[in-house]
Design a protein around this motif. Structure first.
Motif, PDB file in Angstrom:
ATOM      1  N   VAL A 172       1.020  -1.247  -0.070  1.00  0.00           N
ATOM      2  CA  VAL A 172       0.125  -0.461  -0.134  1.00  0.00           C
ATOM      3  C   VAL A 172       0.830   1.204  -0.259  1.00  0.00           C
ATOM      4  O   VAL A 172       1.945   0.942   0.955  1.00  0.00           O
ATOM      5  CB  VAL A 172      -0.905   0.109   1.398  1.00  0.00           C
ATOM      6  CG1 VAL A 172      -0.229  -0.031   2.541  1.00  0.00           C
ATOM      7  CG2 VAL A 172      -1.893   1.348   1.105  1.00  0.00           C
ATOM      8  N   TYR A 173       0.175   2.090  -0.643  1.00  0.00           N
ATOM      9  CA  TYR A 173       1.535   3.268  -1.000  1.00  0.00           C
ATOM     10  C   TYR A 173       0.142   4.760  -0.712  1.00  0.00           C
ATOM     11  O   TYR A 173      -0.402   4.862  -0.323  1.00  0.00           O
ATOM     12  CB  TYR A 173       2.039   3.897  -1.931  1.00  0.00           C
ATOM     13  CG  TYR A 173       2.567   2.694  -2.684  1.00  0.00           C
ATOM     14  CD1 TYR A 173       4.468   2.519  -2.677  1.00  0.00           C
ATOM     15  CD2 TYR A 173       2.716   1.257  -2.550  1.00  0.00           C
ATOM     16  CE1 TYR A 173       4.982   2.110  -3.317  1.00  0.00           C
ATOM     17  CE2 TYR A 173       3.428   0.639  -3.646  1.00  0.00           C
ATOM     18  CZ  TYR A 173       5.055   0.152  -3.665  1.00  0.00           C
ATOM     19  OH  TYR A 173       5.324  -0.683  -4.132  1.00  0.00           O
ATOM     20  N   PHE A 174       1.069   5.557   0.187  1.00  0.00           N
ATOM     21  CA  PHE A 174       0.661   6.917   0.607  1.00  0.00           C
ATOM     22  C   PHE A 174       1.612   8.045   0.404  1.00  0.00           C
ATOM     23  O   PHE A 174       2.539   7.695   0.473  1.00  0.00           O
ATOM     24  CB  PHE A 174      -0.428   6.751   2.423  1.00  0.00           C
ATOM     25  CG  PHE A 174       0.739   5.624   3.176  1.00  0.00           C
ATOM     26  CD1 PHE A 174       1.428   6.913   3.844  1.00  0.00           C
ATOM     27  CD2 PHE A 174       1.595   3.961   3.212  1.00  0.00           C
ATOM     28  CE1 PHE A 174       2.803   6.819   4.815  1.00  0.00           C
ATOM     29  CE2 PHE A 174       2.167   4.920   3.935  1.00  0.00           C
ATOM     30  CZ  PHE A 174       2.506   5.187   5.510  1.00  0.00           C
ATOM     31  N   THR A 175       0.379   9.057   0.700  1.00  0.00           N
ATOM     32  CA  THR A 175       1.201   9.831   0.313  1.00  0.00           C
ATOM     33  C   THR A 175       1.380  10.694   1.382  1.00  0.00           C
ATOM     34  O   THR A 175       0.580  11.468   1.875  1.00  0.00           O
ATOM     35  CB  THR A 175       0.770  11.092  -0.964  1.00  0.00           C
ATOM     36  OG1 THR A 175       0.885   9.718  -2.471  1.00  0.00           O
ATOM     37  CG2 THR A 175       1.847  12.480  -1.304  1.00  0.00           C
ATOM     38  N   VAL A 176       2.620  11.292   1.737  1.00  0.00           N
ATOM     39  CA  VAL A 176       2.118  12.830   3.070  1.00  0.00           C
ATOM     40  C   VAL A 176       3.070  13.007   2.265  1.00  0.00           C
ATOM     41  O   VAL A 176       4.690  13.300   2.499  1.00  0.00           O
ATOM     42  CB  VAL A 176       2.767  12.265   4.375  1.00  0.00           C
ATOM     43  CG1 VAL A 176       2.362  12.903   5.330  1.00  0.00           C
ATOM     44  CG2 VAL A 176       1.905  10.527   4.652  1.00  0.00           C
ATOM     45  N   ASN A 177       2.493  15.318   3.237  1.00  0.00           N
ATOM     46  CA  ASN A 177       3.589  15.890   2.430  1.00  0.00           C
ATOM     47  C   ASN A 177       4.296  16.010   0.616  1.00  0.00           C
ATOM     48  O   ASN A 177       5.673  15.869   0.526  1.00  0.00           O
ATOM     49  CB  ASN A 177       4.428  15.753   4.213  1.00  0.00           C
ATOM     50  CG  ASN A 177       5.383  17.437   3.364  1.00  0.00           C
ATOM     51  OD1 ASN A 177       4.361  18.139   3.091  1.00  0.00           O
ATOM     52  ND2 ASN A 177       6.954  17.697   4.019  1.00  0.00           N
ATOM     53  N   LYS A 178       3.632  15.600   0.062  1.00  0.00           N
ATOM     54  CA  LYS A 178       3.917  15.537  -1.415  1.00  0.00           C
ATOM     55  C   LYS A 178       4.794  14.629  -1.601  1.00  0.00           C
ATOM     56  O   LYS A 178       5.548  14.516  -2.181  1.00  0.00           O
ATOM     57  CB  LYS A 178       4.719  16.877  -2.076  1.00  0.00           C
ATOM     58  CG  LYS A 178       4.303  17.643  -1.839  1.00  0.00           C
ATOM     59  CD  LYS A 178       3.686  19.259  -2.585  1.00  0.00           C
ATOM     60  CE  LYS A 178       2.149  20.233  -2.765  1.00  0.00           C
ATOM     61  NZ  LYS A 178       2.935  21.523  -3.637  1.00  0.00           N
ATOM     62  N   ARG A 179       5.046  13.271  -0.944  1.00  0.00           N
ATOM     63  CA  ARG A 179       6.362  11.961  -0.866  1.00  0.00           C
ATOM     64  C   ARG A 179       5.353  10.928  -0.186  1.00  0.00           C
ATOM     65  O   ARG A 179       4.610  10.994   0.358  1.00  0.00           O
ATOM     66  CB  ARG A 179       7.362  12.879   0.380  1.00  0.00           C
ATOM     67  CG  ARG A 179       8.394  11.531   0.506  1.00  0.00           C
ATOM     68  CD  ARG A 179       9.314  11.991   1.422  1.00  0.00           C
ATOM     69  NE  ARG A 179      10.819  10.586   1.400  1.00  0.00           N
ATOM     70  CZ  ARG A 179      11.483  10.308   2.403  1.00  0.00           C
ATOM     71  NH1 ARG A 179      11.810  11.333   3.128  1.00  0.00           N
ATOM     72  NH2 ARG A 179      12.601   9.629   2.393  1.00  0.00           N
TER      73      ARG A 179
END
Length: 257
Positions: A172-179
């Motif tokens: 699972v991939y998730f994005t935080v602060n454009k990263r």
């Protein structure tokens, strides 16, 4: 550190419905309103919360549909488990069906609410998702095992092993602060199941429901219950992911047309 703080904030926003549930359970434990049973009052608060979340667009209409599905699935399981004596709801209420208050379905729906909101806020994506037929069979097997293990062999450990094998390559991939970050999907199942077990201890402390060993005096929920919540999390995630997957395919198809 900045990304970690942002991640925590987004998780907190996604947990709004569960937070309302805990606050309601705590407040109604110590405050009585004349002529309204506690379980009935809890249901009213949950319904108002759900309506407000849709009106303020904190939840979308599509997410509400998913939540309603979980409400029905959870309520059906509650009715069966209470009938089998697994736990009970000792207080009186008008809005009880076969000994189960209607608000109980919202506790399952809150898990779906968290997953839907976290999916949207953290822009979740999955890699190496297994075939749909395999996911459907696994989800159905896990859910019905909650019913059949009272009469037949309990397949939970076999189902866990199958889950690991089927989702061994799934991330699972998730994005935080454009990263972008990633973790094995199986690990996310374990983490969510653990935190729900902590939440269950809080809920039983405030008499949301009671296990047989808690009727005389509250005791910590047996750690083995993490196993049950883990399976429920797997079913919940698979249903949400499958619906998201279907919607994404429809969107791509309409764009191509």
């Amino acid at each position: 550190m900045k990304s970690f703080i942002i991640f925590g904030i987004e998780q907190a926003k996604s947990c709004l419905f569960p937070v309302v549930i805990f606050l309601t359970l705590a407040v109604t434990k110590f405050i009585d309103i004349p002529y309204i049973a506690r379980y009935d009052l809890i249901l009213i608060i949950f319904l108002i919360t759900q309506v407000l979340m849709v009106i303020t667009k904190m939840e979308t209409v599509d997410e509400l549909k998913v939540i309603c599905v979980f409400h029905l699935i959870g309520l059906a399981l509650e009715i069966y488990k209470v009938h089998m004596g697994s736990w009970s709801y000792p207080e009186e209420a008008v809005t009880k069906i076969r000994g189960v208050p209607l608000y109980s379905g919202f506790m399952y729906a809150s898990v779906a609410s968290y997953m839907c909101q976290a999916w949207r806020r953290l822009h979740l994506k999955l890699s190496n998702w297994p075939p749909t037929w395999m996911v459907v069979i696994l989800s159905a097997s896990i859910y019905f095992n909650f019913y059949t293990h009272h009469y037949l062999y309990d397949f939970r450990w076999i189902l866990k092993i199958l889950t690991l094998l089927i989702f061994f390559k799934t991330f699972v991939y998730f994005t935080v602060n454009k990263r972008s970050y990633s973790m094995p999907l199986a690990l996310s199942f374990v983490l969510i199941g653990f935190f729900i077990w902590i939440a269950e201890n809080i809920a039983t402390y405030f008499s949301a429901w009671q296990y047989p060993n808690q009727q005389q005096q509250w005791e910590i929920v047996h750690i083995g219950k993490i196993s049950s919540w883990l399976l429920l999390v797997i079913v919940s995630f698979l249903i949400v992911a499958s619906l998201k997957h279907v919607k994404e395919k429809r969107t791509i198809k309409s764009l191509n047309e």
